[in-house]
Design a protein around this motif. Structure first.
Motif, PDB file in Angstrom:
ATOM      1  N   GLN A  32      -1.032  20.559   5.393  1.00 42.96           N
ATOM      2  CA  GLN A  32      -2.441  20.797   6.021  1.00 42.96           C
ATOM      3  C   GLN A  32      -2.809  19.100   6.232  1.00 42.96           C
ATOM      4  OE1 GLN A  32      -5.216  20.328   2.356  1.00 42.96           O
ATOM      5  NE2 GLN A  32      -3.668  21.887   1.130  1.00 42.96           N
ATOM      6  N   GLN A  33      -2.278  18.792   7.658  1.00 44.70           N
ATOM      7  CA  GLN A  33      -1.925  17.657   8.436  1.00 44.70           C
ATOM      8  C   GLN A  33      -2.265  17.552   9.758  1.00 44.70           C
ATOM      9  OE1 GLN A  33       2.272  18.620   9.412  1.00 44.70           O
ATOM     10  NE2 GLN A  33       3.169  16.976   7.799  1.00 44.70           N
ATOM     11  N   SER A  34      -4.003  16.658   9.365  1.00 45.06           N
ATOM     12  CA  SER A  34      -4.677  16.990  10.544  1.00 45.06           C
ATOM     13  C   SER A  34      -4.392  16.090  11.520  1.00 45.06           C
ATOM     14  CB  SER A  34      -6.102  15.881   9.960  1.00 45.06           C
ATOM     15  OG  SER A  34      -5.855  15.226   9.672  1.00 45.06           O
ATOM     16  N   SER A  35      -2.943  15.525  11.626  1.00 43.86           N
ATOM     17  CA  SER A  35      -2.499  14.924  12.989  1.00 43.86           C
ATOM     18  C   SER A  35      -2.025  14.983  13.915  1.00 43.86           C
ATOM     19  CB  SER A  35      -1.956  13.635  12.258  1.00 43.86           C
ATOM     20  OG  SER A  35      -1.030  14.281  11.545  1.00 43.86           O
ATOM     21  N   GLN A  36      -1.803  16.761  13.488  1.00 43.22           N
ATOM     22  CA  GLN A  36      -0.949  17.343  14.327  1.00 43.22           C
ATOM     23  C   GLN A  36      -2.392  18.243  15.032  1.00 43.22           C
ATOM     24  OE1 GLN A  36       2.883  18.014  14.574  1.00 43.22           O
ATOM     25  NE2 GLN A  36       2.376  16.545  12.834  1.00 43.22           N
ATOM     26  N   ASP A  37      -1.309  18.921  16.361  1.00 36.24           N
ATOM     27  CA  ASP A  37      -2.546  19.714  17.233  1.00 36.24           C
ATOM     28  C   ASP A  37      -2.338  21.332  16.895  1.00 36.24           C
ATOM     29  OD1 ASP A  37      -3.650  17.549  18.510  1.00 36.24           O
ATOM     30  OD2 ASP A  37      -2.442  17.680  20.219  1.00 36.24           O
ATOM     31  N   VAL A  38      -1.509  21.351  16.365  1.00 41.03           N
ATOM     32  CA  VAL A  38      -1.710  23.275  14.911  1.00 41.03           C
ATOM     33  C   VAL A  38      -1.328  22.727  14.006  1.00 41.03           C
ATOM     34  CG1 VAL A  38       0.928  24.042  15.167  1.00 41.03           C
ATOM     35  CG2 VAL A  38       0.478  22.834  16.950  1.00 41.03           C
ATOM     36  N   GLU A  39      -1.985  23.883  13.275  1.00 41.32           N
ATOM     37  CA  GLU A  39      -2.066  24.532  12.561  1.00 41.32           C
ATOM     38  C   GLU A  39      -1.920  25.676  11.798  1.00 41.32           C
ATOM     39  OE1 GLU A  39      -6.374  24.793  11.888  1.00 41.32           O
ATOM     40  OE2 GLU A  39      -7.327  22.869  11.909  1.00 41.32           O
ATOM     41  N   ILE A  40      -0.882  26.168  10.407  1.00 42.01           N
ATOM     42  CA  ILE A  40      -0.564  26.778  10.556  1.00 42.01           C
ATOM     43  C   ILE A  40      -1.199  27.496   9.183  1.00 42.01           C
ATOM     44  CG2 ILE A  40       2.166  27.933   9.720  1.00 42.01           C
ATOM     45  CD1 ILE A  40       2.614  25.392  11.529  1.00 42.01           C
ATOM     46  N   CYS A  41      -1.594  29.164   8.979  1.00 40.85           N
ATOM     47  CA  CYS A  41      -1.919  29.133   7.885  1.00 40.85           C
ATOM     48  C   CYS A  41      -1.316  31.051   7.987  1.00 40.85           C
ATOM     49  CB  CYS A  41      -3.846  29.620   8.062  1.00 40.85           C
ATOM     50  SG  CYS A  41      -4.609  27.989   8.326  1.00 40.85           S
ATOM     51  N   ARG A  42      -1.636  31.079   5.866  1.00 43.05           N
ATOM     52  CA  ARG A  42      -1.462  32.121   6.023  1.00 43.05           C
ATOM     53  C   ARG A  42      -2.251  33.108   5.951  1.00 43.05           C
ATOM     54  NH1 ARG A  42       1.395  29.789   2.645  1.00 43.05           N
ATOM     55  NH2 ARG A  42       3.520  29.681   2.577  1.00 43.05           N
ATOM     56  N   ALA A  43      -2.426  34.348   6.060  1.00 45.05           N
ATOM     57  CA  ALA A  43      -4.100  34.930   6.232  1.00 45.05           C
ATOM     58  C   ALA A  43      -3.733  36.070   5.281  1.00 45.05           C
ATOM     59  CB  ALA A  43      -4.729  35.243   7.573  1.00 45.05           C
ATOM     60  N   TYR A  44      -4.445  37.087   4.468  1.00 42.94           N
ATOM     61  CA  TYR A  44      -4.633  38.046   3.473  1.00 42.94           C
ATOM     62  C   TYR A  44      -6.081  38.536   4.018  1.00 42.94           C
ATOM     63  CZ  TYR A  44      -1.012  35.085   1.505  1.00 42.94           C
ATOM     64  OH  TYR A  44      -0.136  34.351   0.553  1.00 42.94           O
ATOM     65  N   LEU A  45      -5.867  40.550   4.629  1.00 39.33           N
ATOM     66  CA  LEU A  45      -6.751  41.020   4.849  1.00 39.33           C
ATOM     67  C   LEU A  45      -6.406  42.224   4.020  1.00 39.33           C
ATOM     68  CD1 LEU A  45      -9.348  41.342   6.685  1.00 39.33           C
ATOM     69  CD2 LEU A  45      -8.385  42.169   8.041  1.00 39.33           C
ATOM     70  N   GLN A  46      -8.303  42.534   3.140  1.00 38.90           N
ATOM     71  CA  GLN A  46      -7.789  43.454   1.993  1.00 38.90           C
ATOM     72  C   GLN A  46      -8.136  44.683   2.592  1.00 38.90           C
ATOM     73  OE1 GLN A  46      -8.018  43.383  -1.159  1.00 38.90           O
ATOM     74  NE2 GLN A  46      -7.762  40.213  -0.269  1.00 38.90           N
ATOM     75  N   PRO A  47      -7.125  45.685   2.328  1.00 34.45           N
ATOM     76  CA  PRO A  47      -7.510  46.973   3.016  1.00 34.45           C
ATOM     77  C   PRO A  47      -8.397  47.661   3.246  1.00 34.45           C
ATOM     78  CG  PRO A  47      -6.274  46.877   0.972  1.00 34.45           C
ATOM     79  CD  PRO A  47      -7.075  45.710   0.953  1.00 34.45           C
ATOM     80  N   ASN A  48      -8.797  48.476   4.562  1.00 31.80           N
ATOM     81  CA  ASN A  48      -9.907  49.143   4.674  1.00 31.80           C
ATOM     82  C   ASN A  48     -11.122  47.975   5.307  1.00 31.80           C
ATOM     83  OD1 ASN A  48      -9.036  51.799   4.899  1.00 31.80           O
ATOM     84  ND2 ASN A  48      -8.847  51.323   2.337  1.00 31.80           N
ATOM     85  N   SER A  49     -10.744  47.147   5.644  1.00 32.27           N
ATOM     86  CA  SER A  49     -11.974  46.252   6.004  1.00 32.27           C
ATOM     87  C   SER A  49     -11.639  45.518   7.399  1.00 32.27           C
ATOM     88  CB  SER A  49     -11.791  44.736   4.609  1.00 32.27           C
ATOM     89  OG  SER A  49     -10.068  44.192   5.045  1.00 32.27           O
ATOM     90  N   SER A  50     -12.634  44.444   7.510  1.00 35.47           N
ATOM     91  CA  SER A  50     -12.142  43.865   8.431  1.00 35.47           C
ATOM     92  C   SER A  50     -12.877  42.457   8.543  1.00 35.47           C
ATOM     93  CB  SER A  50     -13.336  44.848   9.990  1.00 35.47           C
ATOM     94  OG  SER A  50     -13.299  45.906  10.397  1.00 35.47           O
ATOM     95  N   TYR A  51     -12.463  41.405   9.180  1.00 33.27           N
ATOM     96  CA  TYR A  51     -13.370  40.457   9.691  1.00 33.27           C
ATOM     97  C   TYR A  51     -13.443  39.499  11.090  1.00 33.27           C
ATOM     98  CZ  TYR A  51     -13.513  34.821   8.762  1.00 33.27           C
ATOM     99  OH  TYR A  51     -13.242  33.865   9.229  1.00 33.27           O
ATOM    100  N   TYR A  52     -14.883  38.699  11.003  1.00 33.81           N
ATOM    101  CA  TYR A  52     -15.442  38.524  12.377  1.00 33.81           C
ATOM    102  C   TYR A  52     -15.004  37.023  12.303  1.00 33.81           C
ATOM    103  CZ  TYR A  52     -16.051  43.083  12.895  1.00 33.81           C
ATOM    104  OH  TYR A  52     -15.726  45.105  12.216  1.00 33.81           O
TER     105      TYR A  52
END
Length: 189
Positions: free
Chosen positions: A106-126
């Motif tokens: 969680q460093q906003s001083s950077q121009d880069v963000e890194i996250c883990r993302a989890y997408l549930q089975p049989n689903s979509s994210y927009y």
């Protein structure tokens, strides 16, 4: 600013409100002006700043984009050494419970963000459209994902990666019966 105490969800909401208010004032914007440029109502922005509401990831994207700051700037501006453990720390749900992200740092001083993302089975994210000229790099860590970018679909299996302009229309679909886990990098240009 001190790191967030993640064990208390209420503290996260208050922290986001405090950081949002500071960022808005630093940009010289009133609540009404921010509402106009972000598309988030003045009432909702005021509630977020007071810590009276838990904003969705979609709202936070709109706000960060309109303030021209990385998404994680709304959570913390700390610096220094950090360790990020999967399943621990801040977790942000998308609209609904199908998509969940964990900011890795969680460093906003950077121009880069890194996250883990989890997408549930049989689903979509927009997702909401990201900042202009932002690059998104997604690596599938487990499961499989279909990523649609500008109406073209790419299938990625474990350890496959894709890079694309995040301000282009895109979506994530998990057509399998297993949870998909991704590492996401957002590079703000």
């Amino acid at each position: 600013m001190q790191p967030m105490e993640i064990d208390d969800p209420r503290q996260v909401v208050l922290q986001v409100g405090s950081v949002l208010k500071k960022l808005r004032k630093d940009k010289g914007l009133s609540l009404e002006e921010l509402a106009q440029v972000s598309g988030v109502s003045k009432l909702t922005l005021g509630n977020i700043e007071r810590g009276d509401t838990n904003p969705t990831i979609g709202m936070l994207w709109k706000i960060s984009k309109s303030l021209s700051v990385p998404l994680m700037a709304l959570f913390s501006d700390q610096s220094g050494v950090q360790v990020s453990r999967a399943g621990e720390g801040l977790r942000i749900a998308g609209d609904g419970d199908t998509w969940l992200i964990e900011p890795i740092f969680q460093q906003s001083s950077q121009d880069v963000e890194i996250c883990r993302a989890y997408l549930q089975p049989n689903s979509s994210y927009y997702p909401e459209m990201h900042h202009p000229h932002t690059t998104e790099i997604a690596t599938v860590m487990s499961g499989m994902i279909e990523i649609n970018v500008n109406d073209e679909t790419y299938t990625l299996n474990a350890y496959d990666s894709i890079s694309f302009r995040a301000d282009d229309a895109h979506s994530y679909t998990n057509p399998s019966d297993e949870l998909a886990v991704l590492h996401l990098i957002l590079k703000y240009n």
